[in-house]
Scaffold this motif. Sequence first.
Motif, short mmCIF file in Angstrom:
data_model
loop_
_atom_site.label_atom_id
_atom_site.label_comp_id
_atom_site.label_asym_id
_atom_site.label_seq_id
_atom_site.Cartn_x
_atom_site.Cartn_y
_atom_site.Cartn_z
N ARG A 22 55.94 -3.89 -40.99
CA ARG A 22 54.22 -3.34 -41.11
C ARG A 22 54.61 -1.87 -41.39
O ARG A 22 54.02 -1.02 -40.89
CB ARG A 22 54.75 -3.72 -39.80
N PHE A 23 56.41 -1.57 -41.75
CA PHE A 23 56.26 -0.51 -42.07
C PHE A 23 55.43 0.14 -43.44
O PHE A 23 55.29 -0.61 -44.42
CB PHE A 23 57.90 -0.26 -42.48
N GLU A 24 55.60 1.68 -43.63
CA GLU A 24 55.14 1.65 -44.71
C GLU A 24 55.85 2.86 -45.37
O GLU A 24 57.22 2.93 -45.07
CB GLU A 24 54.47 2.42 -44.58
N GLN A 25 55.86 2.90 -46.83
CA GLN A 25 56.86 2.86 -47.36
C GLN A 25 56.77 4.40 -47.80
O GLN A 25 57.48 5.68 -48.91
CB GLN A 25 56.54 2.11 -49.30
N ASP A 26 55.37 5.04 -48.48
CA ASP A 26 55.25 6.26 -48.48
C ASP A 26 53.25 6.52 -48.02
O ASP A 26 52.85 6.05 -47.19
CB ASP A 26 54.78 7.06 -49.88
N GLY A 27 53.10 7.86 -48.86
CA GLY A 27 52.09 8.16 -47.78
C GLY A 27 51.54 8.94 -46.59
O GLY A 27 53.16 9.26 -45.60
N HIS A 28 50.58 9.07 -45.88
CA HIS A 28 50.97 9.84 -44.44
C HIS A 28 51.40 9.30 -43.77
O HIS A 28 51.92 9.74 -42.67
CB HIS A 28 49.14 10.34 -43.75
N ALA A 29 51.62 7.54 -43.97
CA ALA A 29 51.96 6.89 -42.25
C ALA A 29 53.79 6.38 -43.24
O ALA A 29 54.34 5.06 -42.32
CB ALA A 29 51.43 5.71 -42.65
N ALA A 30 54.64 6.77 -43.81
CA ALA A 30 55.75 6.62 -44.25
C ALA A 30 56.50 6.23 -43.50
O ALA A 30 56.65 7.71 -42.78
CB ALA A 30 55.99 7.28 -45.53
N ASP A 31 57.53 5.76 -43.24
CA ASP A 31 58.35 5.04 -42.20
C ASP A 31 59.77 5.36 -43.24
O ASP A 31 60.21 4.79 -43.75
CB ASP A 31 58.02 4.19 -41.45
N VAL A 52 60.90 1.28 -46.94
CA VAL A 52 60.48 -0.60 -46.18
C VAL A 52 61.31 -1.05 -47.96
O VAL A 52 60.29 -0.19 -48.57
CB VAL A 52 59.67 -0.76 -45.94
N ASN A 53 61.35 -2.07 -48.46
CA ASN A 53 61.17 -2.32 -50.04
C ASN A 53 59.67 -3.03 -50.19
O ASN A 53 59.14 -2.92 -49.35
CB ASN A 53 62.40 -3.13 -50.03
N ASP A 54 59.96 -2.79 -51.58
CA ASP A 54 58.21 -3.48 -52.18
C ASP A 54 58.07 -4.78 -51.41
O ASP A 54 56.12 -4.97 -51.06
CB ASP A 54 58.14 -3.29 -53.27
N GLU A 55 58.33 -6.18 -51.17
CA GLU A 55 58.22 -7.23 -50.66
C GLU A 55 58.23 -6.69 -49.49
O GLU A 55 57.72 -7.51 -48.68
CB GLU A 55 59.40 -7.75 -51.21
N GLY A 56 58.40 -5.53 -48.69
CA GLY A 56 58.24 -5.34 -46.68
C GLY A 56 59.61 -7.01 -46.65
O GLY A 56 59.05 -6.98 -45.49
#
Length: 542
Positions: free
Chosen positions: A401-410, A432-436
């Motif tokens: 559920r985590f975002e890797q980048d952008g405005h909502a990055a965690d 978070v990694n690419d695979e989530g």
Amino acid sequence: MTTGAVREVTIGENPQMTVRIEEDDGNLFIQFLASEPEKIDIDGAFFNLTDDTVIPNLMISPSVDQLTAGNVTGFSAEAGALNSLPNGAVVEGGYDVSVSFGTSPSSTEGDVDDGKFTFWLDGEAPLSVDDIDLSSLTAVVNSDDGRGLVLKTGDAPQEGTTVTAFTEDFSCLWSPDHSENIVRDDGWDSYWGKLVTSGCNDGVLQFDAVETDGPVGITFEAHANDPSRFEAGGWHGDSLTLEVRLDDGSWQTLDTFTVDHDRGLFVGSETGQTFGAHPSQLEFSGGVLDDASGQAEFRFVSDISSWDERIYIDDVSVTATEAPAEESSAPAEDTVVQSEDFDHLWWAEQSDAVEGHTDWDVQWGKLNTDGNDDGELRFDEVQTDGDVRFAFDAKAPAAHRFEQDGHAADSLRVEVQVDGSDDWQTLDTFAVNDEGTALVGSETGQEIGRDFSNIAYEGGVLEGASTVQFRFVSDISAHDEDIWIDNVEVTVLGEDAGSDGDAGDGGSQYEILFDPIRQALEETEDEVDDTGGEIEEPLLAG
């Protein structure tokens, strides 16, 4: 009530002196006390600090020459540079701190057998007994007429150190069995941050055993809601008994408290100590408590007849004796200097290890951060004086559920301050990694995934640190993106905390006062005194 650690060190051999150092709400109370006052006039004291960077902020009370409040007539603090007193007496080597005692301003004149003072840091972190290098403790005695001695640590046998085994203030406990210091509870209660016993909640309340190499002691506060309600004897007689068991022996009574209606107080059968409707501090030491040599257990036994007869206990502190450490070439074991499992907490800032306010939450005995509860969680600074490991357990059950980048990055950052620096250094930034499937550390590659895993840091900036302070910084965008953290520990790795030990290393327990002019004369005349006794002629000015 003071519940800080206490250290007692014997210096000298004949004569001897006891040096007592006690933590008191962030201050240090230090006392140089003559064992045989008729033999000793204390003129001054010297010692080193384990961290000389605090010297510019070191303050003393009473102030110099405030003779109505004490006997301090001089105070200096300068790293490794101090070795003389106002009367000209000079000791060998250089020390961080010098304090002189007397009964006349700015001098060592007058008879002093109990020199004491309090240290604190101006605008700094609290002081602890570990801030004093115990191996450097030195006292100058009987030097006003030029015939003096230096008493110091060394070959004199040490009797052991008084340490606080545990303290318990019962805050944030739902019931007595939530305290890790209580091993038996027949029915006592806990509310308003105090232990409570009454006719509905009486019986045995037993504390955990403490290990000791010598005498033990216990202090606590007690009061009754209304002493007039209690019965002194007969079928409905009410009592509170304090007992001790030493080294797996039988239980022994230290005091049985019953009400004295004429005085409106509970009175101890053995010590005569009292408590009434207002909290009183009770202290037990000496006697049978001096016979401990392995372990000691304390317990209360209450026998109360009515529900409206209540006795409250608070601020229990048990002290034990720690034998002097034996010299060894083997490294010391790892020492945990800060830990927190977050059990029995309602929110994070209730933890003694957490500094200041935080929006982080505690649920089911674990730290939790999400989009509603993120930001900084900062732990207290701890003294380490060695290589450090920082470790914790962590999981992110829904990493996808985590975002890797952008405005909502965690993200979750793990940061440290070393040796009081103002700069926070990043140990890892978890994203978070690419695979989530997991949050991955930017510096170490460690992963926080669905199940708890142990995350640990050592080496690099954590090597040889004097003090460390850690924090988590979370930046999370949604309420269903959770990170859970548990079992936080700071460990000093296999090194004894210590000091440079500049002064007096390897010396005897007392020495002749050192004077450079006198030494030159004596070496010329081949009359150096090697006896370790008193100087046979007046001491020259240094």
